[in-house]
Design an enzyme around this catalytic site. Structure first.
Site, PDB file in Angstrom:
ATOM      1  N   ASP A  53      13.466  17.669  24.929  1.00 34.92           N
ATOM      2  CA  ASP A  53      13.027  16.845  26.047  1.00 34.92           C
ATOM      3  C   ASP A  53      14.216  16.351  26.869  1.00 34.92           C
ATOM      4  O   ASP A  53      14.132  16.247  28.101  1.00 34.92           O
ATOM      5  CB  ASP A  53      12.204  15.660  25.548  1.00 34.92           C
ATOM      6  N   ASP A  57      16.680  10.817  24.802  1.00 32.69           N
ATOM      7  CA  ASP A  57      15.273  10.759  24.417  1.00 32.69           C
ATOM      8  C   ASP A  57      15.165  10.458  22.931  1.00 32.69           C
ATOM      9  O   ASP A  57      16.079  10.774  22.152  1.00 32.69           O
ATOM     10  CB  ASP A  57      14.572  12.076  24.733  1.00 32.69           C
ATOM     11  N   HIS A  61       6.662  17.762  21.031  1.00 32.13           N
ATOM     12  CA  HIS A  61       7.742  16.958  21.603  1.00 32.13           C
ATOM     13  C   HIS A  61       8.929  16.964  20.644  1.00 32.13           C
ATOM     14  O   HIS A  61       8.773  16.809  19.433  1.00 32.13           O
ATOM     15  CB  HIS A  61       7.277  15.515  21.821  1.00 32.13           C
ATOM     16  N   ASP A  63      -1.454   9.886  15.278  1.00 30.48           N
ATOM     17  CA  ASP A  63      -1.337  10.333  16.667  1.00 30.48           C
ATOM     18  C   ASP A  63       0.101  10.725  16.986  1.00 30.48           C
ATOM     19  O   ASP A  63       0.347  11.729  17.670  1.00 30.48           O
ATOM     20  CB  ASP A  63      -1.797   9.233  17.629  1.00 30.48           C
ATOM     21  N   HIS A  66       4.925  14.893  17.590  1.00 25.05           N
ATOM     22  CA  HIS A  66       6.271  15.396  17.264  1.00 25.05           C
ATOM     23  C   HIS A  66       6.318  16.314  16.046  1.00 25.05           C
ATOM     24  O   HIS A  66       7.281  17.082  15.893  1.00 25.05           O
ATOM     25  CB  HIS A  66       7.256  14.236  17.080  1.00 25.05           C
ATOM     26  N   GLU A  75      12.175  10.226  19.492  1.00 22.07           N
ATOM     27  CA  GLU A  75      10.830  10.337  18.928  1.00 22.07           C
ATOM     28  C   GLU A  75      10.684   9.215  17.915  1.00 22.07           C
ATOM     29  O   GLU A  75      11.674   8.806  17.280  1.00 22.07           O
ATOM     30  CB  GLU A  75      10.610  11.698  18.259  1.00 22.07           C
TER      31      GLU A  75
END
Length: 242
Positions: free
Chosen positions: A157, A7, A152, A52, A57, A9
């Site tokens: 994750d 994963d 997140h 956003d 995160h 970010e």
């Protein structure tokens, strides 16, 4: 089989417009066993995150300012991923960002370095058509505890995705699996002695005369019902065994 739950970010949603990776999380699983050999990297994207994305995160420009740039961690990352199957939720998004970073460094594309990519979002859509299939939705549906997921985070994750994947594939690769793939819920490090079945002599039970006669009558009835087309009536009877 070595799998990496993967994963990222990012600073935003558009890799082709200059958004960058700021965090990578990798969780290793070998033969459905989590090994604990994970990789977690923060990366200086050399730019600010969109508002956003920052709300998702929480990784500020100040926090990331002293972290290594992607060029400084690319060898470590590719070495960790080498030859593994990547398991990613919504794989095109993460792969698109990694490929954009690799292209800047003229290092090819991600699939040059791994054995394959499995997208759990596509798997979930096949299993649960018409339902929400985000990672949070799957955690709720499959009873994976995600209460720690306030923001997140790539490593968290990836860890959640590993648990989701085990539940999505329960019964496909093994019979009874616990949360981390242990058969029967035993010790993940337990070892079992292989049993050579050739040392067992299995008894053979022969039909007696009455059973053989009843079987022959049944075959005649089946043959009549099929209009004489039953193939077994054309076979030679087996040689009697003394």
């Amino acid at each position: 089989m070595r799998q990496i739950f993967f994963d990222t970010e990012t600073t935003g949603l558009e890799a082709d417009k200059g958004d960058r990776i700021i965090e990578v999380g990798c969780v290793e699983m070998v033969n459905r066993q989590l090994t604990g050999n994970n990789l977690h990297l923060y990366i200086n994207p050399e730019r600010a995150s969109h508002e956003d994305a920052l709300r998702v995160h929480g990784l500020t420009e100040e926090f990331l300012s002293d972290k290594p740039k992607f060029a400084e961690i690319v060898d470590q990352l590719l070495a960790f991923l080498a030859g593994a199957e990547l398991v990613i939720h919504n794989a095109p998004f993460d792969i698109g960002f990694i490929n954009a970073e690799l292209r800047r460094l003229r290092r090819g594309v991600l699939t040059d370095h791994v054995s394959g990519v499995r997208d759990t979002l596509l798997m979930a859509r096949d299993l649960f058509p018409g339902k929400a299939n985000s990672l949070d939705a799957l955690c709720r549906r499959l009873e994976v505890d995600n209460t720690k997921r306030v923001l997140h985070g790539a490593l968290l994750d990836a860890e959640l995705l590993a648990d989701v994947y085990i539940r999505l594939t329960r019964g496909q690769d093994a019979l009874l699996m616990d949360d981390h793939g242990d058969a029967g819920g035993g010790d993940a490090h337990a070892s079992f002695e292989a049993v050579d079945l050739r040392r067992f002599e299995l008894p053979v039970l022969r039909a007696d005369a009455a059973e053989a006669e009843a079987h022959a009558k049944l075959l005649v009835e089946l043959d009549k019902a099929a209009g004489g087309a039953c193939k077994w009536r054309t076979l030679e009877p087996a040689e009697p065994v003394a």
